[in-house]
Structure formats: structure tokens, C-alpha cells
Design a protein around this motif. Structure first.
Motif, PDB file in Angstrom:
ATOM      1  N   ARG A  18       0.841  -1.194   0.000  1.00  0.00           N
ATOM      2  CA  ARG A  18       0.000   0.000   0.000  1.00  0.00           C
ATOM      3  C   ARG A  18       0.877   1.246   0.000  1.00  0.00           C
ATOM      4  O   ARG A  18       2.066   1.201   0.215  1.00  0.00           O
ATOM      5  CB  ARG A  18      -0.919   0.011   1.226  1.00  0.00           C
ATOM      6  CG  ARG A  18      -1.941  -1.099   1.223  1.00  0.00           C
ATOM      7  CD  ARG A  18      -2.939  -0.959   2.364  1.00  0.00           C
ATOM      8  NE  ARG A  18      -2.292  -1.072   3.672  1.00  0.00           N
ATOM      9  CZ  ARG A  18      -2.142  -0.078   4.518  1.00  0.00           C
ATOM     10  NH1 ARG A  18      -2.537   1.116   4.212  1.00  0.00           N
ATOM     11  NH2 ARG A  18      -1.579  -0.265   5.694  1.00  0.00           N
ATOM     12  N   GLY A  19       0.229   2.395  -0.227  1.00  0.00           N
ATOM     13  CA  GLY A  19       0.938   3.651  -0.121  1.00  0.00           C
ATOM     14  C   GLY A  19       1.274   4.274  -1.453  1.00  0.00           C
ATOM     15  O   GLY A  19       2.407   4.666  -1.703  1.00  0.00           O
ATOM     16  N   PHE A  20       0.277   4.381  -2.334  1.00  0.00           N
ATOM     17  CA  PHE A  20       0.526   4.895  -3.675  1.00  0.00           C
ATOM     18  C   PHE A  20       0.936   6.361  -3.674  1.00  0.00           C
ATOM     19  O   PHE A  20       1.584   6.811  -4.601  1.00  0.00           O
ATOM     20  CB  PHE A  20      -0.727   4.708  -4.536  1.00  0.00           C
ATOM     21  CG  PHE A  20      -1.150   3.263  -4.659  1.00  0.00           C
ATOM     22  CD1 PHE A  20      -0.385   2.366  -5.387  1.00  0.00           C
ATOM     23  CD2 PHE A  20      -2.286   2.810  -4.024  1.00  0.00           C
ATOM     24  CE1 PHE A  20      -0.758   1.037  -5.504  1.00  0.00           C
ATOM     25  CE2 PHE A  20      -2.675   1.481  -4.137  1.00  0.00           C
ATOM     26  CZ  PHE A  20      -1.908   0.597  -4.865  1.00  0.00           C
ATOM     27  N   SER A  21       0.554   7.117  -2.647  1.00  0.00           N
ATOM     28  CA  SER A  21       0.871   8.539  -2.624  1.00  0.00           C
ATOM     29  C   SER A  21       2.129   8.839  -1.828  1.00  0.00           C
ATOM     30  O   SER A  21       2.492  10.002  -1.659  1.00  0.00           O
ATOM     31  CB  SER A  21      -0.302   9.338  -2.030  1.00  0.00           C
ATOM     32  OG  SER A  21      -0.546   8.949  -0.692  1.00  0.00           O
ATOM     33  N   SER A  22       2.820   7.812  -1.332  1.00  0.00           N
ATOM     34  CA  SER A  22       4.032   7.994  -0.539  1.00  0.00           C
ATOM     35  C   SER A  22       5.238   7.422  -1.275  1.00  0.00           C
ATOM     36  O   SER A  22       5.119   6.514  -2.098  1.00  0.00           O
ATOM     37  CB  SER A  22       3.885   7.303   0.821  1.00  0.00           C
ATOM     38  OG  SER A  22       2.785   7.827   1.547  1.00  0.00           O
ATOM     39  N   ASP A  23       6.421   7.946  -0.930  1.00  0.00           N
ATOM     40  CA  ASP A  23       7.647   7.392  -1.483  1.00  0.00           C
ATOM     41  C   ASP A  23       8.014   6.087  -0.790  1.00  0.00           C
ATOM     42  O   ASP A  23       8.679   5.235  -1.379  1.00  0.00           O
ATOM     43  CB  ASP A  23       8.792   8.398  -1.333  1.00  0.00           C
ATOM     44  CG  ASP A  23       8.612   9.602  -2.239  1.00  0.00           C
ATOM     45  OD1 ASP A  23       8.525   9.411  -3.462  1.00  0.00           O
ATOM     46  OD2 ASP A  23       8.526  10.730  -1.720  1.00  0.00           O
ATOM     47  N   LEU A  24       7.602   5.952   0.451  1.00  0.00           N
ATOM     48  CA  LEU A  24       7.864   4.730   1.198  1.00  0.00           C
ATOM     49  C   LEU A  24       6.745   4.485   2.194  1.00  0.00           C
ATOM     50  O   LEU A  24       6.337   5.398   2.916  1.00  0.00           O
ATOM     51  CB  LEU A  24       9.187   4.843   1.963  1.00  0.00           C
ATOM     52  CG  LEU A  24       9.473   3.716   2.979  1.00  0.00           C
ATOM     53  CD1 LEU A  24       9.770   2.413   2.242  1.00  0.00           C
ATOM     54  CD2 LEU A  24      10.618   4.079   3.901  1.00  0.00           C
ATOM     55  N   THR A  25       6.231   3.264   2.218  1.00  0.00           N
ATOM     56  CA  THR A  25       5.414   2.793   3.335  1.00  0.00           C
ATOM     57  C   THR A  25       6.021   1.470   3.772  1.00  0.00           C
ATOM     58  O   THR A  25       6.356   0.631   2.934  1.00  0.00           O
ATOM     59  CB  THR A  25       3.933   2.590   2.941  1.00  0.00           C
ATOM     60  OG1 THR A  25       3.843   1.637   1.876  1.00  0.00           O
ATOM     61  CG2 THR A  25       3.289   3.891   2.534  1.00  0.00           C
ATOM     62  N   ALA A  26       6.177   1.312   5.070  1.00  0.00           N
ATOM     63  CA  ALA A  26       6.868   0.118   5.556  1.00  0.00           C
ATOM     64  C   ALA A  26       6.486  -0.174   6.994  1.00  0.00           C
ATOM     65  O   ALA A  26       6.107   0.727   7.757  1.00  0.00           O
ATOM     66  CB  ALA A  26       8.379   0.310   5.455  1.00  0.00           C
ATOM     67  N   LEU A  27       6.596  -1.431   7.348  1.00  0.00           N
ATOM     68  CA  LEU A  27       6.494  -1.856   8.736  1.00  0.00           C
ATOM     69  C   LEU A  27       7.912  -2.019   9.255  1.00  0.00           C
ATOM     70  O   LEU A  27       8.734  -2.719   8.655  1.00  0.00           O
ATOM     71  CB  LEU A  27       5.741  -3.178   8.834  1.00  0.00           C
ATOM     72  CG  LEU A  27       4.243  -3.098   8.537  1.00  0.00           C
ATOM     73  CD1 LEU A  27       3.654  -4.501   8.376  1.00  0.00           C
ATOM     74  CD2 LEU A  27       3.505  -2.351   9.644  1.00  0.00           C
ATOM     75  N   VAL A  28       8.209  -1.347  10.361  1.00  0.00           N
ATOM     76  CA  VAL A  28       9.552  -1.419  10.923  1.00  0.00           C
ATOM     77  C   VAL A  28       9.485  -1.971  12.336  1.00  0.00           C
ATOM     78  O   VAL A  28       8.512  -1.754  13.066  1.00  0.00           O
ATOM     79  CB  VAL A  28      10.249  -0.038  10.924  1.00  0.00           C
ATOM     80  CG1 VAL A  28      10.299   0.543   9.524  1.00  0.00           C
ATOM     81  CG2 VAL A  28       9.568   0.931  11.881  1.00  0.00           C
TER      82      VAL A  28
END
Length: 267
Positions: free
Chosen positions: A29-39
Motif C-alpha cells: 500500500r501507499g501509492f501517494s508515498s515514497d515509502l510505506t513500511a512496517l519497521v
């Protein structure tokens, strides 16, 4: 999401909030972000969203998401921290365990989705959102009189789709408040209808689910018809600009099917 994104830069920026990271797993997910992640780090697990620190829509959307979060919890995962430098803006949210919701016919998620949308519809409009009027459908309305029907004093999510409604074992969350606005209360349920039709429901069946939302039952049918027409024109314009994007064509077809059901005359 770019596979060449310099993750070490992000890790250095967020380290004060996460501690030393043990894992960083990018999400789909996260089409409008440069990065989406679970950390995962010394201080726990977080869901992070990052965009380049440049003036414009994506940075503005992250700013809105940061500002609105205190007013949409616990419907949305809580924002735990934010970090910013010259290159990046990053938000760190509470990590929740769940899956994307299923909008398809017969889905057991549908009653819970309606309940969640009803909770969203009952949220108070915070002061911070009073200067965020919903105007994105205005240019697709027939005239200013129609566009005025989209005005209101309700807090809107405006991006209702399966990836933004997360199903957990006990809870559900509305995530990605990237562009909350103030407008007519029926708009979020109306967006739900279009998504349901795109997922395989008939327009009549989709409206029957939306009718379980309080905001829908109070809507002026003329306002709904105006919104349906504007939505068809919007996706038609998008499809003309990007004819090879399948999801846009699917949404155009869904909106057209809904307009046909309501006998909305398009010009």
C-alpha cells in the motif's frame, strides 16, 4: 514505490524514535508515498510513511494526516511520532495487525465495514479541518448550484477503498487519512457505493449497503445524483488522460453503472 529508495537515510532519520532497527519491510500500500513500511526496532513496531520534503501535494497530504490523527483515533491507528529533515518527512504510526477488507458480494466484512463508515460519519469536525473544504468534484459538476450540494460540515475521509479499511480480529481501522476534508456527509458512503459496484455488486445492492449508514439516509437524492454525475465525468476525464490504467477504467464503468441505475442524465 521505488526499489532504489535510499532506506538508510530513512533509518538514520527515524532512529531516535525507533531505536536500532531489526527489520524494515516495505508494504504494497501507499501509492501517494515514497515509502510505506512496517519497521521493528528497539522501541517497538511502527508503520511508517515517508515522502520527499518538497512543497506540494504529497507533503501537504502528510501534513494533513498528522494534524487530523488525534481526532480520528481510535478509528485510525494512533500517530506515535513524526520526523523531518531537509530531504524527508516521515510519520510513524502504531502498528496494527490486520488484512485488507473484502468489498465483494457475500463478503462477511460488509456489516463491519458499514459500522466503521458509520463511526467515521459520526466524528466531530475539528477546528483544524474547517479550512479544508471538499472541492475535488466541483469542476466535474454541471454548474455551481450542483457543486454547492457537495458542501457540508462533516469530516470526510474521501478515499474509501478496500486497502484503506483494515480488518483485525477484534477491531477495524480506517487508515490513510491523506486528504481529509469538510463536506457533505453522504460523500464517504457514496464513495463506498462506487467501490462496491467495482467489486461486483449491482448498483441497487451497493446502495442497500450504503443505506445502513446514517449519513446516507439523510442525504438529499438530488445531491447524490449530482455527485454520481460528477464522479462519472471525473473518471472519464482520468481515463482519457491515462487510457491504459485498468483500475481507472474499472472505476469509470462502476460509476457509469451507478448513474444508469439512478437514471442520471450525463451531458
Amino acid at each position: 514505490m521505488s526499489p532504489t529508495l535510499p532506506a538508510p537515510e530513512i533509518q538514520a532519520l527515524i532512529g531516535q524514535h525507533t531505536g536500532e532497527l531489526s527489520s524494515l519491510r516495505r508494504t504494497e500500500r501507499g501509492f501517494s508515498s515514497d515509502l510505506t513500511a512496517l519497521v521493528e526496532g528497539e522501541k517497538g513496531g511502527f508503520f511508517v510513511k515517508a515522502v520527499r520534503n518538497r512543497p506540494g501535494g504529497r507533503r501537504d497530504s502528510l501534513t494533513r494526516e498528522r494534524l487530523i490523527n488525534p481526532f480520528v483515533s481510535p478509528i485510525s491507528p494512533a500517530l506515535r511520532w513524526c520526523a523531518e529533515d531537509e530531504d524527508w518527512v516521515v510519520l510513524g504510526f502504531e502498528a496494527v495487525t490486520g488484512r485488507l477488507s473484502d468489498f465483494g458480494p457475500g463478503s462477511p466484512d460488509l456489516p463491519r465495514i458499514v459500522q466503521l463508515l458509520d463511526r467515521v460519519g459520526r466524528l466531530d469536525l475539528p477546528e483544524v479541518a474547517r479550512d479544508w473544504p471538499e472541492t475535488r468534484w466541483d469542476r466535474f459538476a454541471l454548474d455551481e448550484t450542483e457543486a454547492e450540494l457537495f458542501r457540508g460540515k462533516s469530516l470526510l475521509h474521501t478515499d474509501i477503498n478496500p486497502s484503506n479499511l483494515i480488518v483485525g480480529e477484534q477491531n477495524m481501522w480506517a487508515v490513510d487519512w491523506a486528504w481529509p476534508t469538510r463536506g457533505a456527509a453522504f460523500i464517504d458512503p457514496a464513495l463506498f457505493v462506487v467501490q462496491l459496484v467495482a467489486a461486483g455488486h449491482t448498483a441497487e445492492g451497493a446502495e442497500s449497503w450504503a443505506s445502513r449508514c446514517t449519513a446516507w439516509t439523510k442525504a438529499d437524492p438530488k445531491a447524490v445524483d449530482a455527485f454520481v454525475g460528477a464522479t462519472v465525468r471525473m473518471y472519464r476525464a482520468f481515463a482519457e488522460r491515462k487510457p491504459d490504467v485498468p483500475w481507472i477504467k474499472a472505476m469509470e464503468a462502476a460509476a457509469q453503472a451507478w448513474a444508469d441505475h439512478r437514471r442520471v442524465v450525463l451531458v
